[in-house]
Design a protein around this motif. Structure first.
Motif, PDB file in Angstrom:
ATOM      1  N   PRO A  14      63.573  18.526  10.162  1.00 23.66           N
ATOM      2  CA  PRO A  14      63.920  17.594  11.251  1.00 23.66           C
ATOM      3  C   PRO A  14      64.589  18.315  12.426  1.00 23.66           C
ATOM      4  O   PRO A  14      64.315  18.012  13.589  1.00 23.66           O
ATOM      5  CB  PRO A  14      64.884  16.599  10.604  1.00 23.66           C
ATOM      6  CG  PRO A  14      64.630  16.709   9.149  1.00 23.66           C
ATOM      7  CD  PRO A  14      64.128  18.095   8.887  1.00 23.66           C
ATOM      8  N   MET A  15      65.448  19.289  12.119  1.00 24.90           N
ATOM      9  CA  MET A  15      66.105  20.031  13.185  1.00 24.90           C
ATOM     10  C   MET A  15      65.088  20.852  13.968  1.00 24.90           C
ATOM     11  O   MET A  15      65.103  20.895  15.198  1.00 24.90           O
ATOM     12  CB  MET A  15      67.192  20.939  12.597  1.00 24.90           C
ATOM     13  CG  MET A  15      68.101  21.593  13.640  1.00 24.90           C
ATOM     14  SD  MET A  15      67.396  22.959  14.590  1.00 24.90           S
ATOM     15  CE  MET A  15      66.910  24.075  13.312  1.00 24.90           C
ATOM     16  N   GLN A  16      64.148  21.488  13.261  1.00 27.77           N
ATOM     17  CA  GLN A  16      63.136  22.315  13.916  1.00 27.77           C
ATOM     18  C   GLN A  16      62.231  21.463  14.818  1.00 27.77           C
ATOM     19  O   GLN A  16      61.904  21.870  15.937  1.00 27.77           O
ATOM     20  CB  GLN A  16      62.309  23.046  12.865  1.00 27.77           C
ATOM     21  CG  GLN A  16      61.403  24.107  13.442  1.00 27.77           C
ATOM     22  CD  GLN A  16      60.621  24.819  12.357  1.00 27.77           C
ATOM     23  OE1 GLN A  16      60.245  24.223  11.351  1.00 27.77           O
ATOM     24  NE2 GLN A  16      60.366  26.095  12.568  1.00 27.77           N
ATOM     25  N   LEU A  17      61.850  20.287  14.357  1.00 29.81           N
ATOM     26  CA  LEU A  17      61.029  19.388  15.183  1.00 29.81           C
ATOM     27  C   LEU A  17      61.767  18.985  16.460  1.00 29.81           C
ATOM     28  O   LEU A  17      61.205  19.003  17.553  1.00 29.81           O
ATOM     29  CB  LEU A  17      60.634  18.139  14.388  1.00 29.81           C
ATOM     30  CG  LEU A  17      59.620  18.338  13.267  1.00 29.81           C
ATOM     31  CD1 LEU A  17      59.482  17.057  12.450  1.00 29.81           C
ATOM     32  CD2 LEU A  17      58.278  18.754  13.834  1.00 29.81           C
ATOM     33  N   ARG A  18      63.036  18.626  16.293  1.00 29.99           N
ATOM     34  CA  ARG A  18      63.833  18.221  17.456  1.00 29.99           C
ATOM     35  C   ARG A  18      64.031  19.402  18.409  1.00 29.99           C
ATOM     36  O   ARG A  18      63.960  19.248  19.621  1.00 29.99           O
ATOM     37  CB  ARG A  18      65.179  17.651  16.999  1.00 29.99           C
ATOM     38  CG  ARG A  18      66.032  17.159  18.129  1.00 29.99           C
ATOM     39  CD  ARG A  18      65.371  15.969  18.829  1.00 29.99           C
ATOM     40  NE  ARG A  18      66.116  15.632  20.021  1.00 29.99           N
ATOM     41  CZ  ARG A  18      65.584  15.322  21.185  1.00 29.99           C
ATOM     42  NH1 ARG A  18      64.267  15.261  21.326  1.00 29.99           N
ATOM     43  NH2 ARG A  18      66.325  15.054  22.222  1.00 29.99           N
ATOM     44  N   MET A  19      64.277  20.580  17.870  1.00 32.28           N
ATOM     45  CA  MET A  19      64.466  21.775  18.682  1.00 32.28           C
ATOM     46  C   MET A  19      63.205  22.073  19.498  1.00 32.28           C
ATOM     47  O   MET A  19      63.279  22.329  20.704  1.00 32.28           O
ATOM     48  CB  MET A  19      64.813  22.976  17.799  1.00 32.28           C
ATOM     49  CG  MET A  19      65.066  24.248  18.575  1.00 32.28           C
ATOM     50  SD  MET A  19      65.428  25.656  17.503  1.00 32.28           S
ATOM     51  CE  MET A  19      63.781  26.177  17.065  1.00 32.28           C
ATOM     52  N   ASN A  20      62.049  22.029  18.857  1.00 30.95           N
ATOM     53  CA  ASN A  20      60.791  22.288  19.559  1.00 30.95           C
ATOM     54  C   ASN A  20      60.547  21.254  20.665  1.00 30.95           C
ATOM     55  O   ASN A  20      60.076  21.594  21.742  1.00 30.95           O
ATOM     56  CB  ASN A  20      59.623  22.320  18.584  1.00 30.95           C
ATOM     57  CG  ASN A  20      59.666  23.539  17.694  1.00 30.95           C
ATOM     58  OD1 ASN A  20      60.251  24.565  18.040  1.00 30.95           O
ATOM     59  ND2 ASN A  20      59.062  23.436  16.531  1.00 30.95           N
ATOM     60  N   ARG A  21      60.877  20.001  20.390  1.00 31.44           N
ATOM     61  CA  ARG A  21      60.714  18.954  21.396  1.00 31.44           C
ATOM     62  C   ARG A  21      61.633  19.208  22.592  1.00 31.44           C
ATOM     63  O   ARG A  21      61.223  19.069  23.743  1.00 31.44           O
ATOM     64  CB  ARG A  21      60.996  17.580  20.784  1.00 31.44           C
ATOM     65  CG  ARG A  21      60.507  16.441  21.651  1.00 31.44           C
ATOM     66  CD  ARG A  21      60.596  15.075  20.978  1.00 31.44           C
ATOM     67  NE  ARG A  21      59.925  15.074  19.691  1.00 31.44           N
ATOM     68  CZ  ARG A  21      60.470  14.631  18.550  1.00 31.44           C
ATOM     69  NH1 ARG A  21      61.682  14.143  18.530  1.00 31.44           N
ATOM     70  NH2 ARG A  21      59.785  14.641  17.435  1.00 31.44           N
ATOM     71  N   LEU A  22      62.868  19.617  22.339  1.00 32.15           N
ATOM     72  CA  LEU A  22      63.807  19.923  23.427  1.00 32.15           C
ATOM     73  C   LEU A  22      63.324  21.114  24.254  1.00 32.15           C
ATOM     74  O   LEU A  22      63.468  21.130  25.472  1.00 32.15           O
ATOM     75  CB  LEU A  22      65.199  20.212  22.869  1.00 32.15           C
ATOM     76  CG  LEU A  22      65.980  19.016  22.350  1.00 32.15           C
ATOM     77  CD1 LEU A  22      67.190  19.466  21.548  1.00 32.15           C
ATOM     78  CD2 LEU A  22      66.402  18.123  23.508  1.00 32.15           C
ATOM     79  N   MET A  23      62.745  22.095  23.569  1.00 30.35           N
ATOM     80  CA  MET A  23      62.249  23.269  24.280  1.00 30.35           C
ATOM     81  C   MET A  23      61.075  22.898  25.188  1.00 30.35           C
ATOM     82  O   MET A  23      60.952  23.422  26.296  1.00 30.35           O
ATOM     83  CB  MET A  23      61.847  24.359  23.283  1.00 30.35           C
ATOM     84  CG  MET A  23      63.040  25.014  22.607  1.00 30.35           C
ATOM     85  SD  MET A  23      62.625  26.118  21.252  1.00 30.35           S
ATOM     86  CE  MET A  23      61.653  27.357  22.071  1.00 30.35           C
ATOM     87  N   GLN A  24      60.222  21.985  24.725  1.00 35.49           N
ATOM     88  CA  GLN A  24      59.062  21.583  25.515  1.00 35.49           C
ATOM     89  C   GLN A  24      59.432  20.618  26.635  1.00 35.49           C
ATOM     90  O   GLN A  24      59.012  20.789  27.772  1.00 35.49           O
ATOM     91  CB  GLN A  24      58.006  20.936  24.628  1.00 35.49           C
ATOM     92  CG  GLN A  24      57.325  21.908  23.703  1.00 35.49           C
ATOM     93  CD  GLN A  24      56.391  21.199  22.734  1.00 35.49           C
ATOM     94  OE1 GLN A  24      56.347  19.981  22.661  1.00 35.49           O
ATOM     95  NE2 GLN A  24      55.651  21.985  21.960  1.00 35.49           N
ATOM     96  N   GLU A  25      60.220  19.601  26.303  1.00 37.14           N
ATOM     97  CA  GLU A  25      60.512  18.550  27.274  1.00 37.14           C
ATOM     98  C   GLU A  25      61.560  18.958  28.302  1.00 37.14           C
ATOM     99  O   GLU A  25      61.440  18.641  29.471  1.00 37.14           O
ATOM    100  CB  GLU A  25      60.971  17.279  26.556  1.00 37.14           C
ATOM    101  CG  GLU A  25      59.871  16.633  25.733  1.00 37.14           C
ATOM    102  CD  GLU A  25      60.376  15.481  24.878  1.00 37.14           C
ATOM    103  OE1 GLU A  25      61.597  15.183  24.902  1.00 37.14           O
ATOM    104  OE2 GLU A  25      59.544  14.885  24.167  1.00 37.14           O
ATOM    105  N   GLN A  26      62.605  19.657  27.842  1.00 35.31           N
ATOM    106  CA  GLN A  26      63.697  20.003  28.747  1.00 35.31           C
ATOM    107  C   GLN A  26      63.694  21.480  29.129  1.00 35.31           C
ATOM    108  O   GLN A  26      64.588  21.931  29.832  1.00 35.31           O
ATOM    109  CB  GLN A  26      65.036  19.622  28.116  1.00 35.31           C
ATOM    110  CG  GLN A  26      65.173  18.133  27.893  1.00 35.31           C
ATOM    111  CD  GLN A  26      66.516  17.771  27.297  1.00 35.31           C
ATOM    112  OE1 GLN A  26      67.445  18.561  27.279  1.00 35.31           O
ATOM    113  NE2 GLN A  26      66.620  16.546  26.806  1.00 35.31           N
ATOM    114  N   HIS A  27      62.714  22.211  28.617  1.00 33.58           N
ATOM    115  CA  HIS A  27      62.568  23.641  28.915  1.00 33.58           C
ATOM    116  C   HIS A  27      63.837  24.432  28.592  1.00 33.58           C
ATOM    117  O   HIS A  27      64.223  25.320  29.346  1.00 33.58           O
ATOM    118  CB  HIS A  27      62.145  23.855  30.376  1.00 33.58           C
ATOM    119  CG  HIS A  27      60.927  23.072  30.739  1.00 33.58           C
ATOM    120  ND1 HIS A  27      59.677  23.380  30.244  1.00 33.58           N
ATOM    121  CD2 HIS A  27      60.772  21.973  31.516  1.00 33.58           C
ATOM    122  CE1 HIS A  27      58.798  22.513  30.711  1.00 33.58           C
ATOM    123  NE2 HIS A  27      59.432  21.644  31.477  1.00 33.58           N
TER     124      HIS A  27
END
Length: 149
Positions: A14-27
């Motif tokens: 769950p942390m990895q999914l959220r981290m990847n989403r933050l990296m993509q959406e918020q750069h």
């Protein structure tokens, strides 16, 4: 196994999914994205299960080491092995790879590195591709203004 390790393993995906989403959406870069994702995932988990700070702090360190384990050039590998949470991070790495995550044999490299002596460790580090260096910003000398005469 410590409770911190168990939480790190259970909440890794769950942390990895959220981290990847933050990296993509918020750069966000990886480390700030990991810290933000860790805050969110742990906060969500605390609603269901109490996680004392004595467990959440090592949990965060184990996760952060997951991002540092692939970077093994130079003296980094030896320094990582000296980290107090290295063994827990290594065990999580083994779990990740054995569960099917493709890490390119990273856990095997760390297994071999830990079992090797000095010369063998140097040979293993020689097999690691050097990290791409970022160009450094050049400092410019300040312009001198001609003095008014």
């Amino acid at each position: 196994m410590t409770p911190a390790f168990l939480f790190a393993a259970l909440l890794w995906y769950p942390m990895q999914l959220r981290m990847n989403r933050l990296m993509q959406e918020q750069h966000l870069p990886a480390i700030p994205a990991l810290h933000e994702a860790a805050n969110e995932v742990i906060a969500a988990q605390i609603r269901h299960t109490a996680i004392p700070r004595r467990f959440s702090t090592p949990l965060r360190e184990i996760w952060e080491l997951q991002l540092r384990l692939p970077r093994r050039q130079g003296h980094r590998a030896a320094r990582l092995m000296e980290h107090p949470r290295f063994r827990a991070a290594y065990d999580l790495l083994l779990l990740r790879e054995s569960s099917g995550e493709d890490l390119g044999g990273l856990s095997q490299w760390w297994t071999d590195y830990q079992a090797a002596d000095g010369q063998d460790r140097e040979a293993l580090q020689g097999d690691v591709a050097p990290a791409a260096k970022k160009p450094r910003a050049r400092r410019r000398r300040p312009r001198t203004r001609p003095r008014d005469a």
